[in-house]
Design an enzyme around this catalytic site. Sequence first.
Site, PDB file in Angstrom:
ATOM      1  N   ASP A 334       0.847  -1.182   0.000  1.00 56.00           N
ATOM      2  CA  ASP A 334       0.000   0.000   0.000  1.00 56.00           C
ATOM      3  C   ASP A 334       0.889   1.242   0.000  1.00 56.00           C
ATOM      4  O   ASP A 334       2.112   1.157   0.074  1.00 56.00           O
ATOM      5  CB  ASP A 334      -0.938  -0.022   1.207  1.00 56.00           C
ATOM      6  CG  ASP A 334      -2.216   0.773   0.983  1.00 56.00           C
ATOM      7  OD1 ASP A 334      -2.234   1.634   0.080  1.00 56.00           O
ATOM      8  OD2 ASP A 334      -3.197   0.541   1.712  1.00 56.00           O
ATOM      9  N   GLU A 541      -9.811   7.201   4.362  1.00 50.02           N
ATOM     10  CA  GLU A 541      -9.054   6.526   5.411  1.00 50.02           C
ATOM     11  C   GLU A 541      -8.384   7.522   6.353  1.00 50.02           C
ATOM     12  O   GLU A 541      -7.922   8.581   5.932  1.00 50.02           O
ATOM     13  CB  GLU A 541      -7.996   5.614   4.787  1.00 50.02           C
ATOM     14  CG  GLU A 541      -7.010   6.342   3.900  1.00 50.02           C
ATOM     15  CD  GLU A 541      -6.138   5.390   3.115  1.00 50.02           C
ATOM     16  OE1 GLU A 541      -5.135   4.921   3.674  1.00 50.02           O
ATOM     17  OE2 GLU A 541      -6.467   5.122   1.950  1.00 50.02           O
TER      18      GLU A 541
END
Length: 867
Positions: A334, A541
């Site tokens: 990520d 997020e």
Amino acid sequence: MRLRLSRTAAVIGSVLGLTVAAASTTAISATSTVATGTESLHSKTSLDLWPQGVYRVPVDAALEARVGTLLAQMSLEQKVAQIIQPEIRDFSVEDMRRVGFGSFLNGGGSFPGNNSQARASDWVTLADAMYEAAMDASLDGAAIPPFWGTDAVHGHGNVFGATLFPHNIGLGATQNPGLIKAIAATTAREVRATGIDWVFAPTVALVDNLRWGRSYEGYARDPQLIERYARAFVAGMQGEGDSWLDGAHTLATAKHFIGDGGTENGDDRGDTRVDEATLAGRHGQGYVGALAQGVQTVMASFNSWNGEKLHGSHYLLTEVLKNRLGFDGVVVGDWLGHGFVPGCSYERCAAAINAGVDILMAPGDSWKALYPNTIADVKSGAVPASRLDDAVKRILRVKLRAGLFDGLSPSKRPFAGDASLIGHPEHRALARQAVAESLVLLKNNPVEGAPLLPIKSSARVLVIGEGADNIPQQAGGWSMTWQGTEVTNADFPGATSIFAGIDDALKAGGGEARLSVDGSIPADFTPDLVLAVFGESPYAEGNGDLDNLEYQRGDKRDLAMLKRIRAAGLPLVSVFLSGRPLWVNPELNASDAFVAAWLPGSEGAGVADVLIGDKHAKPRADFIGRLPFPWPATPDADGWHHEDKPQASLFELWQGFDYQSNATLATLDESSGAETAPSRLAIFDKAIKAPWHLAVGDDSGMHRVGAGVWQQGAWSVRSINREVQEDARRFSFAAAGSLSFRDDFPMDLRRFYRKTAVLGFDAALESVPTQAELSMQCEGNCGQTLNLAGSLVADAKWRRYQVPLGCFGLGVNELGRVFSPMTLTLGAGDALTLANVAIEEAGAASAANILLAECGQTQAEAEAMPR
């Protein structure tokens, strides 16, 4: 050398998936191990908790031979280039020509030429330029086509005019795998129109705590539904049978492996502390479905499992995912996720590669050092050559399966540059259907003897609320920008707001709609009823993490608007936009009817399809959506899944009503529970508490500081022993700078919006600092700085200092987005020792406890603080 290979057929059909029975979370299994520090020991019995060989893509011997031939012709530098993934804002076509990166990505809010209105042809032009540069062997000696990855998580959300579908939580409410498959296939076509071949979706998280800001990326709190949806999404995105990975489809990515939705306190990037049976049986089911359907890439997660970062977990990435489950595709990291592994940085991380990450996502300038550093790590043996070869084989294997070696540039591939596919009417119709199916009816009390919904198409309706004509709010995060903010309706051409859909439906039936965002009733309009559309502002997020599930805690603007309507004696329907269930008892009580609409995306007209009936108030479509998560009964519930102690819910999992049901809801308890809110938040107590970290620096940059001894230019930090080992930090600044306890994302601290809350810290000083400026930092320009130099005592003795939060000048909304609860700026030559930092209740002033009572507040301001 120039490497050009033709594609061999690799076909995957539908295969039977496996599931693992869910297990209790009450205790750590005797057959699994909790990680301590960076150590993680697992037994053969632990691996038996995972199904054997779920991944079912058949081995193609001819393709594998070609992978081997390619690999044998590659230099070390060419191999390392394949595992580095930069972002389009941070590298150029010439960089691609020189290095030959194996892949690249565009992050949320990133566009070709930094043009948010870039057309499909503009995206394809950039894809072509990168492809041609990668295939130019004049500088790097190789011609290997690259991947382009994008976060098309609810449609092609970065593209101007694209179709945006409801976020996953809304799709979970539909319980319709066939719909999921169609949405994935539709998204793939719009992605292909822009020349992109890789999508970072689906998210298959099992969300156990609704305070997590990514809750809307989870389908449901149901492992079996997630397994079915993962299978359906991958089948739609990648194709199946003879259409597998053909020109109409793109590569899919199952993410984030694994346990991202199970962190303690719902912290993004936090720690998931469950036994291995639970990890496999609850959090692993989405991967079972995706792997069984042949997903080609899996993204590693930011979170830890029992203290071990996933990007550094050899056990989970290699022993479980690759060896036990049989995955032969690519594990991608990520966004700079490798840099969070202990001992690593953004610019160097042998540990993540050795653990099993095949591609390091390296946005910003990090790739410039990461590339040569990784080459050096292979030369030194820090990364074994065999591990690098395994990663590159996986990348080449997937590229061959996806047809990248067919010799066609992106512009020559099917659908490339076809602007008609972006927001195509058939795509929008599918999204509108998804909106209608996702709506959940929670209340429909009778008004004058009949339920308020559906609304007669001949009615006069006043539509109120900030969400009514607000496409960014109904779309949520990952919509033109990462957080879904700093955009307007104009950034979503072709989309329809909820108000526009209501207006059209009423006009068609002889009725009328009038918009009043602030809820005021126009003097020239007498409505039959009012429809309020309100809810959460967009977030993604980190920024969406909450510490409490109460809606608009401390700032009840929407509730006040609803109460004004009730005071006017008008019937009221509420449509609630949110990325998760929230405690809305007061709003439910103020409404005659209440609908959970989640985050519907670009096709707000789907709401009207269910709420507006015919002229006789007969439904045109019914409510078929059901709650994918339990709805909280109290605001201080953590939303956590406790099998041993289930929490009381206002509505249970899969509950919801339709027009045939008695959806009458009695008056609910409106006690907010604020008086019982936790009274202390530890920030640095013997150790720095997650999610905070310590950083030191100045306006030119802040540097993350670990334990032990740290030095950066004129700033030094040393861990010292006060009561136990390394429970305090000694700061010595030869130049002015700041020490800051902070997080990468803002935290919700609204529960401390009361008069008695203070920021407390222990400090010992040998001399009065020349500068001591204390602040709390939040998203945006907010708050004020306090000069503490005249209040600090310099006698080398430990004292506790307490500063009322009201002194920082933060309003309730600003307290909901705090990056740093404590930032202290010191001058050149200043030093102090610090320990035990917390937000807490004020204590009595004493020689050892200095309570800075007012900090410049007037008495009226102090009294105005909530108690």
